[in-house]
Each structure stands twice: as C-alpha cells, then as structure tokens.
Scaffold this motif. Structure first.
Motif, short mmCIF file in Angstrom:
data_model
loop_
_atom_site.label_atom_id
_atom_site.label_comp_id
_atom_site.label_asym_id
_atom_site.label_seq_id
_atom_site.Cartn_x
_atom_site.Cartn_y
_atom_site.Cartn_z
N ASP A 300 1.73 6.15 -11.24
CA ASP A 300 0.42 6.58 -10.73
C ASP A 300 0.43 8.05 -10.33
OD1 ASP A 300 -0.58 4.05 -11.12
OD2 ASP A 300 -0.41 3.43 -9.02
N ALA A 301 1.54 8.51 -9.77
CA ALA A 301 1.65 9.91 -9.36
C ALA A 301 1.55 10.83 -10.57
CB ALA A 301 2.95 10.14 -8.62
N LEU A 302 2.17 10.44 -11.66
CA LEU A 302 2.12 11.27 -12.86
C LEU A 302 0.72 11.29 -13.45
CD1 LEU A 302 5.50 10.40 -14.64
CD2 LEU A 302 4.96 12.29 -13.10
N GLU A 303 0.03 10.16 -13.43
CA GLU A 303 -1.34 10.13 -13.93
C GLU A 303 -2.23 11.06 -13.11
OE1 GLU A 303 -3.04 8.55 -16.52
OE2 GLU A 303 -0.99 8.39 -17.26
N ALA A 304 -2.03 11.03 -11.80
CA ALA A 304 -2.83 11.89 -10.92
C ALA A 304 -2.54 13.36 -11.19
CB ALA A 304 -2.55 11.54 -9.46
N LEU A 305 -1.27 13.69 -11.44
CA LEU A 305 -0.91 15.07 -11.74
C LEU A 305 -1.54 15.55 -13.04
CD1 LEU A 305 2.84 15.21 -10.70
CD2 LEU A 305 1.05 16.75 -9.90
N VAL A 306 -1.58 14.69 -14.02
CA VAL A 306 -2.20 15.07 -15.29
C VAL A 306 -3.69 15.36 -15.09
CG1 VAL A 306 -2.82 14.24 -17.59
CG2 VAL A 306 -0.52 13.83 -16.70
N ASP A 307 -4.37 14.49 -14.36
CA ASP A 307 -5.79 14.70 -14.09
C ASP A 307 -6.01 16.00 -13.31
OD1 ASP A 307 -6.47 12.36 -15.37
OD2 ASP A 307 -6.49 11.16 -13.52
N LYS A 308 -5.17 16.24 -12.31
CA LYS A 308 -5.29 17.45 -11.49
C LYS A 308 -5.09 18.70 -12.34
CE LYS A 308 -3.17 19.75 -7.50
NZ LYS A 308 -2.06 19.71 -6.52
N THR A 309 -4.11 18.68 -13.22
CA THR A 309 -3.84 19.84 -14.06
C THR A 309 -5.00 20.12 -15.00
OG1 THR A 309 -1.46 19.42 -13.96
CG2 THR A 309 -2.24 20.84 -15.74
N SER A 310 -5.60 19.07 -15.54
CA SER A 310 -6.75 19.25 -16.43
C SER A 310 -7.89 19.94 -15.70
CB SER A 310 -7.22 17.90 -16.97
OG SER A 310 -6.27 17.34 -17.85
N LYS A 311 -8.13 19.54 -14.45
CA LYS A 311 -9.21 20.13 -13.67
C LYS A 311 -8.92 21.59 -13.32
CE LYS A 311 -10.69 15.76 -11.60
NZ LYS A 311 -10.76 14.96 -10.34
N GLU A 312 -7.68 21.87 -12.94
CA GLU A 312 -7.31 23.21 -12.48
C GLU A 312 -7.22 24.22 -13.61
OE1 GLU A 312 -4.71 21.99 -8.49
OE2 GLU A 312 -3.68 22.57 -10.34
N THR A 313 -6.78 23.79 -14.78
CA THR A 313 -6.58 24.71 -15.89
C THR A 313 -7.75 24.73 -16.87
OG1 THR A 313 -5.46 23.06 -17.27
CG2 THR A 313 -4.09 24.37 -15.77
N GLY A 314 -8.59 23.71 -16.81
CA GLY A 314 -9.67 23.60 -17.78
C GLY A 314 -9.19 23.18 -19.15
N ALA A 315 -7.93 22.79 -19.24
CA ALA A 315 -7.35 22.36 -20.51
C ALA A 315 -7.17 20.85 -20.51
CB ALA A 315 -5.99 23.04 -20.72
N ASP A 316 -6.98 20.28 -21.68
CA ASP A 316 -6.72 18.85 -21.80
C ASP A 316 -5.23 18.62 -21.61
OD1 ASP A 316 -6.34 16.22 -22.54
OD2 ASP A 316 -7.74 16.29 -24.22
N ALA A 317 -4.82 18.32 -20.38
CA ALA A 317 -3.42 18.17 -20.06
C ALA A 317 -2.77 17.04 -20.84
CB ALA A 317 -3.24 17.94 -18.56
N ARG A 318 -3.51 15.96 -21.07
CA ARG A 318 -2.94 14.84 -21.83
C ARG A 318 -2.64 15.26 -23.26
NH1 ARG A 318 -5.80 12.19 -18.04
NH2 ARG A 318 -4.73 10.42 -17.04
N ALA A 319 -3.50 16.08 -23.82
CA ALA A 319 -3.29 16.54 -25.19
C ALA A 319 -2.07 17.43 -25.26
CB ALA A 319 -4.52 17.29 -25.70
N ILE A 320 -1.88 18.29 -24.24
CA ILE A 320 -0.72 19.15 -24.21
C ILE A 320 0.57 18.33 -24.11
CG2 ILE A 320 0.49 20.94 -22.91
CD1 ILE A 320 -2.26 22.05 -22.12
N ILE A 321 0.55 17.33 -23.23
CA ILE A 321 1.73 16.47 -23.08
C ILE A 321 2.00 15.71 -24.37
CG2 ILE A 321 2.62 14.44 -21.88
CD1 ILE A 321 1.16 15.47 -19.38
N SER A 322 0.94 15.23 -25.02
CA SER A 322 1.13 14.54 -26.30
C SER A 322 1.72 15.46 -27.34
CB SER A 322 -0.23 14.00 -26.79
OG SER A 322 -0.72 12.99 -25.95
N GLY A 323 1.30 16.73 -27.31
CA GLY A 323 1.88 17.70 -28.23
C GLY A 323 3.36 17.93 -27.94
N PHE A 324 3.70 18.04 -26.65
CA PHE A 324 5.10 18.21 -26.27
C PHE A 324 5.96 17.04 -26.74
CE2 PHE A 324 4.03 20.97 -22.30
CZ PHE A 324 4.04 22.11 -23.08
N SER A 325 5.42 15.84 -26.58
CA SER A 325 6.21 14.65 -26.91
C SER A 325 6.15 14.28 -28.38
CB SER A 325 5.73 13.47 -26.06
OG SER A 325 4.37 13.14 -26.37
N GLY A 326 5.29 14.98 -29.15
CA GLY A 326 5.17 14.70 -30.57
C GLY A 326 4.40 13.45 -30.90
N GLN A 327 3.59 12.98 -29.95
CA GLN A 327 2.82 11.77 -30.18
C GLN A 327 1.40 12.09 -30.66
OE1 GLN A 327 2.99 9.65 -26.45
NE2 GLN A 327 5.15 9.13 -26.69
#
Length: 327
Positions: A300-327
């Motif tokens: 749950d903490a990681l999910e919250a961090l992803v949401d927070k990063t998306s809001k703060e950066t204006g970027a799609d944090a989940r998409a960036i993480i998916s790119g990092f992981s190759g998914q």
C-alpha cells in the motif's frame, strides 16, 4: 586536505599551453569505489584521448564544499565543473528518476542502470540544467543492525533505521520501523552512539563506511531498493568546450561509464559482504515466508508513493515504472 589530480603523462611539454582543466567534486574519500572505479578512470582516459589538452582534477572528501546534499547546486552554479551526487538527496528535482528505487524492480544495479538509459527520454528533462555524463544504480540495499537481528517483519518493529531514499523511508514505516534520513558520512557515528538502530545501504557501503565495525547482523536479501547516482557537468562548462573535446567526452561518458559505475558498486558490494562475514557479522537471509510478509506490508505504501509522484511531477509514474521494469 589535498586534491587528486589525474593527468596522463605525455611527451614534453607535459601539459600543453592550451590545456583546459575541469574541476570534479565528490564527497567520498579518495579510495571510494566511485572515485577508483569511475572518476579516476574517466580523468585518465580523457587526458589520454585529448593528448592532455583536456584534463579533470578530482576534489574528493567535500573539498569544494561540504555536504552531499548540495552537490546538484554546486554543479548547476559552477562551483564544480563536474559533480557526483545522489538524486534522492534532492527528490523534488529528480522525482521521476527516483522511481527506479521502487523495491522489487531489480535484482542488480546493472539491470537498473540499463533500465535508466533505456528509458532516458522519460526522465531526461530533470537534467536539463546540466550535461548528463553518467547515471547508474547499485545493488539493492542490505539491512545492518546494531544489536537486534532481523529475520521476520516483526523483528523490525520500532527500530530506528537510516534509509537511503524517500521510497525506502515509506517502506520502513510500513514495516513498523522508524525511518531516519541522513547522509552516508554520518552513519558510523549515529549507529555507534545508538542514534539509529540499523542502516539500509548498498552493500558496498559496508567497507566504505566501516559498518562491519559497528553492526552485529546483516540481512542481505530483505526486499529493498537500489539507489541511483549521477555524474553531471555544468552546462556552461560543457558549452565552452570545443566540438572535438565534446565528442571525446561523449565517447567516454553515457551508458558505458554508467555500467562501469554499477560494476564498481557490485564488486565493492560483494567485498563488503565478505568483509562483514570475516569480521564476525552474522549474515542473515530471510526465507520465502518472511519475504512475502515484507512485500505485503509495503504494497500500500508503494501504491501511495506512485500516486504522489504522479501528482507532484505531472507525469504518469506507473508508466515510467512499467518502462523501467520492461512491462
């Protein structure tokens, strides 16, 4: 204090009259793996490639200014032409880069480093004020404890744990620990005096910061994150270089230099774990059931961090993480 100057010897004259010297700053001792494995080889190779026309003088141990947190500011303002630093120390500047720290994404620093360069387009705007020379990661952090061994989730309850980045701070909190943020040079005294009970750090830090002297136990496979590191150049210093010198430096920098950094951390990490073992530190590997406990507790903490990063950066944090992981 002294500065380590690296200039490759050549035929007389030893230093051409037109030679340029770049100042490179870092905060570790001169024998740190990042100096020996990255910066000194880069300086030697650049001097050789340019016939001594362009050299790098390395200022270790904070000689161009104390405090690792200020490294980004030093290179942006030109106090240093080149600076080694840690994105997590200025997370508001590198909000997208530090997504590479998500626990469980990578088994090694090499994997994480390649992921950063494969997805550079998604994060490169964070380096727009500088010239990016290198960006790499170390292996996932280990947990070194002063007194209490950690084998299960319950063992970490209430421990004051130095965390290497904001991601792991939230994870430690979710595990029931108390996260404490501090620069790596401060760890030894803090742990030795009981200010903190444990430290999460890349395994190379065991040797670099003599943690084998103050830790009794090391949990080496707890689900943790990699740390990331940069080597940046002041934009004006870069712009002043000749096209030829830019080309030479570009050839020596980038992904290749970054993978060298990851390899240096890996080798130092293996040596650090062996040093801990030889020093009588108990090396602990958690079992599959404990691993699942830790991962469930931090989800749950990681999910919250992803949401927070998306809001703060204006970027799609989940998409960036998916790119990092190759998914």
């Amino acid at each position: 204090m002294f500065a380590v100057a690296v200039i490759v010897a050549s035929a007389i004259p030893l230093t051409p009259a037109s030679a340029e010297e770049l100042k490179a700053a870092h905060f570790m001792p001169p024998m740190h793996p990042m100096d020996r494995g990255v910066m000194t080889p880069l300086a030697e190779e650049l001097a050789e490639a340019t016939g001594g026309d362009l050299t790098i003088r390395i200022y270790p141990s904070g000689e161009l200014g104390k405090g690792p947190v200020q490294q980004y500011k030093r290179v942006v303002t030109g106090v240093a032409d080149i600076a080694f630093g840690i994105p997590a120390y200025t997370p508001t500047q590198f909000g997208k880069t530090v997504l590479v720290h998500m626990p469980g994404l990578f088994a090694s620093g090499e994997e994480a480093t390649n992921a950063l360069w494969d997805n550079l387009a998604a994060i490169e705007d964070e380096y727009a004020e500088t010239k990016l020379l290198g960006l790499w990661a170390n292996n996932p952090s280990v947990l070194i404890t002063r007194e209490k061994p950690v084998r299960t989730l319950a063992d970490i309850e209430g421990l004051k744990v130095r965390t290497p980045n904001p991601v792991m701070a939230e994870v430690v909190k979710a595990w029931g620990g108390i996260p404490v943020s501090m620069p790596t040079p401060d760890i030894y005294n803090a742990m030795n005096t009981g200010v903190i009970d444990a430290v999460m750090i890349g395994p190379s830090g065991i040797r670099s910061y003599k943690l084998n002297e103050i830790g009794k136990h090391a949990t080496i496979n707890i689900p943790s994150a990699v740390d990331s590191f940069y080597l940046l150049m002041n934009r004006n210093s870069w712009d002043k270089l000749s096209d030829e010198h830019k080309a030479k430096l570009d050839e020596l920098a980038g992904r290749g230099l970054s993978l060298r950094g990851a390899k240096a951390f890996y080798d130092a990490g293996q040596a650090g774990i062996q040093l801990a073992r030889d020093s009588g530190v108990e090396i602990i590997e958690i079992n599959a059931a404990a691993d699942a406990e830790f991962r469930t507790a931090m989800a749950d903490a990681l999910e919250a961090l992803v949401d927070k990063t998306s809001k703060e950066t204006g970027a799609d944090a989940r998409a960036i993480i998916s790119g990092f992981s190759g998914q």
